[in-house]
Write a protein that holds these residues in place. Structure first.
Motif, PDB file in Angstrom:
ATOM      1  N   LEU A 159       0.823  -1.196   0.000  1.00  0.00           N
ATOM      2  CA  LEU A 159       0.000   0.000   0.000  1.00  0.00           C
ATOM      3  C   LEU A 159       0.868   1.261   0.000  1.00  0.00           C
ATOM      4  CD1 LEU A 159      -3.006   0.774   0.020  1.00  0.00           C
ATOM      5  CD2 LEU A 159      -2.862   0.879   2.523  1.00  0.00           C
ATOM      6  N   ALA A 160       1.936   1.231   0.802  1.00  0.00           N
ATOM      7  CA  ALA A 160       2.804   2.407   0.934  1.00  0.00           C
ATOM      8  C   ALA A 160       3.580   2.696  -0.348  1.00  0.00           C
ATOM      9  CB  ALA A 160       3.775   2.207   2.097  1.00  0.00           C
ATOM     10  N   ARG A 161       4.002   1.626  -1.052  1.00  0.00           N
ATOM     11  CA  ARG A 161       4.848   1.820  -2.230  1.00  0.00           C
ATOM     12  C   ARG A 161       4.132   1.576  -3.557  1.00  0.00           C
ATOM     13  NH1 ARG A 161      10.731  -0.497  -1.860  1.00  0.00           N
ATOM     14  NH2 ARG A 161       9.884  -2.461  -1.031  1.00  0.00           N
ATOM     15  N   GLY A 162       2.835   1.298  -3.496  1.00  0.00           N
ATOM     16  CA  GLY A 162       2.060   1.193  -4.712  1.00  0.00           C
ATOM     17  C   GLY A 162       1.999  -0.182  -5.346  1.00  0.00           C
ATOM     18  N   PHE A 163       2.715  -1.165  -4.781  1.00  0.00           N
ATOM     19  CA  PHE A 163       2.705  -2.502  -5.378  1.00  0.00           C
ATOM     20  C   PHE A 163       1.322  -3.146  -5.300  1.00  0.00           C
ATOM     21  CE2 PHE A 163       7.211  -2.662  -3.428  1.00  0.00           C
ATOM     22  CZ  PHE A 163       7.734  -1.939  -4.492  1.00  0.00           C
ATOM     23  N   LEU A 164       0.544  -2.751  -4.319  1.00  0.00           N
ATOM     24  CA  LEU A 164      -0.737  -3.403  -4.076  1.00  0.00           C
ATOM     25  C   LEU A 164      -1.734  -3.156  -5.208  1.00  0.00           C
ATOM     26  CD1 LEU A 164      -1.906  -5.208  -1.843  1.00  0.00           C
ATOM     27  CD2 LEU A 164      -2.901  -3.170  -0.808  1.00  0.00           C
ATOM     28  N   PHE A 165      -1.450  -2.213  -6.060  1.00  0.00           N
ATOM     29  CA  PHE A 165      -2.343  -1.947  -7.188  1.00  0.00           C
ATOM     30  C   PHE A 165      -2.067  -2.878  -8.371  1.00  0.00           C
ATOM     31  CE2 PHE A 165      -2.079   1.856  -4.605  1.00  0.00           C
ATOM     32  CZ  PHE A 165      -3.422   2.136  -4.405  1.00  0.00           C
ATOM     33  N   ASP A 166      -1.059  -3.728  -8.217  1.00  0.00           N
ATOM     34  CA  ASP A 166      -0.757  -4.756  -9.220  1.00  0.00           C
ATOM     35  C   ASP A 166      -1.478  -6.040  -8.820  1.00  0.00           C
ATOM     36  OD1 ASP A 166       0.508  -6.959 -10.572  1.00  0.00           O
ATOM     37  OD2 ASP A 166       2.222  -5.660 -10.998  1.00  0.00           O
ATOM     38  N   PRO A 167      -2.342  -6.593  -9.680  1.00  0.00           N
ATOM     39  CA  PRO A 167      -3.088  -7.808  -9.318  1.00  0.00           C
ATOM     40  C   PRO A 167      -2.189  -8.975  -8.904  1.00  0.00           C
ATOM     41  CG  PRO A 167      -4.023  -6.824 -11.286  1.00  0.00           C
ATOM     42  CD  PRO A 167      -2.745  -6.078 -10.994  1.00  0.00           C
ATOM     43  N   GLU A 168      -1.013  -9.068  -9.495  1.00  0.00           N
ATOM     44  CA  GLU A 168      -0.109 -10.157  -9.121  1.00  0.00           C
ATOM     45  C   GLU A 168       0.369  -9.994  -7.683  1.00  0.00           C
ATOM     46  OE1 GLU A 168       4.017 -12.372 -10.584  1.00  0.00           O
ATOM     47  OE2 GLU A 168       3.142 -10.761 -11.789  1.00  0.00           O
ATOM     48  N   PHE A 169       0.675  -8.759  -7.294  1.00  0.00           N
ATOM     49  CA  PHE A 169       1.095  -8.535  -5.916  1.00  0.00           C
ATOM     50  C   PHE A 169      -0.073  -8.748  -4.962  1.00  0.00           C
ATOM     51  CE2 PHE A 169       2.482  -6.091  -2.180  1.00  0.00           C
ATOM     52  CZ  PHE A 169       3.770  -6.578  -2.034  1.00  0.00           C
ATOM     53  N   GLN A 170      -1.274  -8.402  -5.381  1.00  0.00           N
ATOM     54  CA  GLN A 170      -2.442  -8.668  -4.555  1.00  0.00           C
ATOM     55  C   GLN A 170      -2.574 -10.150  -4.247  1.00  0.00           C
ATOM     56  OE1 GLN A 170      -6.009  -7.041  -6.310  1.00  0.00           O
ATOM     57  NE2 GLN A 170      -5.087  -5.028  -6.642  1.00  0.00           N
ATOM     58  N   ARG A 171      -2.312 -10.995  -5.231  1.00  0.00           N
ATOM     59  CA  ARG A 171      -2.380 -12.451  -5.009  1.00  0.00           C
ATOM     60  C   ARG A 171      -1.314 -12.891  -4.008  1.00  0.00           C
ATOM     61  NH1 ARG A 171      -3.613 -12.244 -10.603  1.00  0.00           N
ATOM     62  NH2 ARG A 171      -1.431 -12.524 -11.186  1.00  0.00           N
ATOM     63  N   ILE A 172      -0.129 -12.314  -4.113  1.00  0.00           N
ATOM     64  CA  ILE A 172       0.940 -12.648  -3.165  1.00  0.00           C
ATOM     65  C   ILE A 172       0.527 -12.266  -1.748  1.00  0.00           C
ATOM     66  CG2 ILE A 172       3.288 -12.031  -2.447  1.00  0.00           C
ATOM     67  CD1 ILE A 172       4.006 -11.776  -5.428  1.00  0.00           C
ATOM     68  N   VAL A 173      -0.020 -11.074  -1.606  1.00  0.00           N
ATOM     69  CA  VAL A 173      -0.423 -10.592  -0.286  1.00  0.00           C
ATOM     70  C   VAL A 173      -1.537 -11.466   0.292  1.00  0.00           C
ATOM     71  CG1 VAL A 173      -1.561  -8.696   0.936  1.00  0.00           C
ATOM     72  CG2 VAL A 173       0.330  -8.217  -0.627  1.00  0.00           C
ATOM     73  N   ASN A 174      -2.478 -11.860  -0.533  1.00  0.00           N
ATOM     74  CA  ASN A 174      -3.559 -12.714  -0.039  1.00  0.00           C
ATOM     75  C   ASN A 174      -3.021 -14.029   0.511  1.00  0.00           C
ATOM     76  OD1 ASN A 174      -5.504 -10.834  -0.699  1.00  0.00           O
ATOM     77  ND2 ASN A 174      -5.964 -11.740  -2.699  1.00  0.00           N
ATOM     78  N   THR A 175      -2.018 -14.592  -0.153  1.00  0.00           N
ATOM     79  CA  THR A 175      -1.393 -15.821   0.352  1.00  0.00           C
ATOM     80  C   THR A 175      -0.627 -15.547   1.637  1.00  0.00           C
ATOM     81  OG1 THR A 175      -1.197 -16.700  -1.885  1.00  0.00           O
ATOM     82  CG2 THR A 175       0.207 -17.698  -0.206  1.00  0.00           C
ATOM     83  N   GLN A 181       3.167 -17.726   4.061  1.00  0.00           N
ATOM     84  CA  GLN A 181       4.141 -18.205   3.091  1.00  0.00           C
ATOM     85  C   GLN A 181       4.257 -17.221   1.933  1.00  0.00           C
ATOM     86  OE1 GLN A 181       6.111 -20.732   3.501  1.00  0.00           O
ATOM     87  NE2 GLN A 181       5.155 -21.822   5.219  1.00  0.00           N
ATOM     88  N   HIS A 182       5.345 -16.456   1.939  1.00  0.00           N
ATOM     89  CA  HIS A 182       5.564 -15.428   0.927  1.00  0.00           C
ATOM     90  C   HIS A 182       6.397 -15.999  -0.214  1.00  0.00           C
ATOM     91  CE1 HIS A 182       6.159 -11.347  -0.660  1.00  0.00           C
ATOM     92  NE2 HIS A 182       7.405 -11.711  -0.906  1.00  0.00           N
ATOM     93  N   ARG A 183       5.881 -15.859  -1.430  1.00  0.00           N
ATOM     94  CA  ARG A 183       6.594 -16.316  -2.614  1.00  0.00           C
ATOM     95  C   ARG A 183       6.549 -15.236  -3.684  1.00  0.00           C
ATOM     96  NH1 ARG A 183       7.221 -19.270   0.912  1.00  0.00           N
ATOM     97  NH2 ARG A 183       7.152 -21.559   0.979  1.00  0.00           N
ATOM     98  N   ASN A 184       7.676 -15.030  -4.318  1.00  0.00           N
ATOM     99  CA  ASN A 184       7.805 -14.064  -5.410  1.00  0.00           C
ATOM    100  C   ASN A 184       8.259 -14.844  -6.637  1.00  0.00           C
ATOM    101  OD1 ASN A 184       8.304 -11.893  -7.105  1.00  0.00           O
ATOM    102  ND2 ASN A 184      10.049 -11.109  -5.937  1.00  0.00           N
ATOM    103  N   ASP A 185       7.369 -15.643  -7.178  1.00  0.00           N
ATOM    104  CA  ASP A 185       7.734 -16.551  -8.266  1.00  0.00           C
ATOM    105  C   ASP A 185       8.202 -15.809  -9.512  1.00  0.00           C
ATOM    106  OD1 ASP A 185       7.112 -18.759  -6.703  1.00  0.00           O
ATOM    107  OD2 ASP A 185       5.027 -18.821  -7.372  1.00  0.00           O
ATOM    108  N   GLY A 186       7.688 -14.600  -9.711  1.00  0.00           N
ATOM    109  CA  GLY A 186       8.118 -13.819 -10.860  1.00  0.00           C
ATOM    110  C   GLY A 186       9.421 -13.080 -10.642  1.00  0.00           C
TER     111      GLY A 186
END
Length: 271
Positions: A159-175, A181-186
């Motif tokens: 939210l602070a850095r704007g990543f949350l507006f990317d749907p892919e990052f939203q999926r990461i955050v939901n997990t 379990q945090h994963r950054n597969d991309g």
């Protein structure tokens, strides 16, 4: 013993952790970590085990405080850099080692730091192994400081850095929120790497289950960590003290612990 995933090692090979902590983006975390440890660690010389100590950013100031510091890290490049630092730092050594199995005798240290290993041991059994290994290495009545990343860190960071507006990052955050379990597969820059994010109560429970006596779990940065405008005020000592006072005022408040990006559990080994 399971190997550390390659993406974690590659992340730290490409990241200067010492520069991050002492630069603008990490100095609040660094200063707060120092003050939390100094608040409890007896005056030197103490024998301090720095587990997962990276390039030696914490080992260096502990040695300057008069302690004897033995750093262990699993990333060879970190150890090489820490050894270079140790060459000019009396009281500091650096060696390769896995937090879950350290080549040190039982009860040979007065205190231990785990300011990173629990981030990347994604299985609970491995985290307990690391905590129990620290307990084994520290004498009865010694101190163990354990850092973790908050379960909610990616949500607030996004939210602070704007990543949350990317749907892919939203999926990461939901997990992250659902399982920790945090994963950054991309392998997106600034989205961190494979890791585990703790709920504050979970960090306390893991320390207890490892046989440690938990004195407190504190938030490191508090709300201040999410307010970049405070950076312009940091260099003025009076302003810096206002920021630090605001964090200290609520550092142990259970309802606000998860607001901090990082948590530290303050433990003692059973007497």
């Amino acid at each position: 013993m399971t190997q550390l995933p390659h993406e974690i090692v590659e992340h730290y090979r490409s990241t200067d952790e010492g520069a991050r902590l002492t630069g603008a983006s990490g100095r609040l975390e660094f200063v707060r970590t120092q003050e939390i440890i100094r608040r409890h660690l007896p005056a030197g010389p103490q024998r301090v085990l720095d587990i997962g100590g990276a390039t030696g950013v914490h080992a260096a100031w502990l040695a300057a405080d008069g302690h004897q510091v033995a750093l262990f890290d699993i990333v060879p490049e970190h150890v090489a850099a820490a050894r270079q630092l140790a060459d000019g730092t009396p009281g500091m050594t650096a060696s390769e080692g896995d937090a879950r199995s350290l080549p040190v005798p039982d009860g040979s240290f007065d205190a231990a730091l785990l300011l990173g290993p629990l981030y990347h041991l994604t299985e609970r059994d491995d985290r307990l192994k690391a905590l129990r290994e620290a307990r084994r290495a520290v004498r009865a009545g010694g101190w163990i400081f354990v850092a973790a990343i908050s379960r909610f860190a990616s949500l607030f960071d996004g939210l602070a850095r704007g990543f949350l507006f990317d749907p892919e990052f939203q999926r990461i955050v939901n997990t992250d929120l659902a399982s920790g379990q945090h994963r950054n597969d991309g392998e997106h820059p600034h989205w961190f790497t494979t890791s585990y994010f703790h709920h504050p109560g979970e960090l306390r429970r893991e320390c207890l289950d490892a046989g440690l006596d938990v004195l407190d779990v504190v938030g490191v940065e508090g709300l201040a960590g999410w307010l970049p405008e405070l950076a312009d005020r940091w260099d003025r000592p009076a302003n810096r003290e206002v920021i630090l006072h605001a964090i200290r005022a609520v550092e142990s408040e259970p309802t606000l612990l998860g607001l901090s990006s990082h948590l530290i559990a303050i433990n003692r080994t059973p007497a």
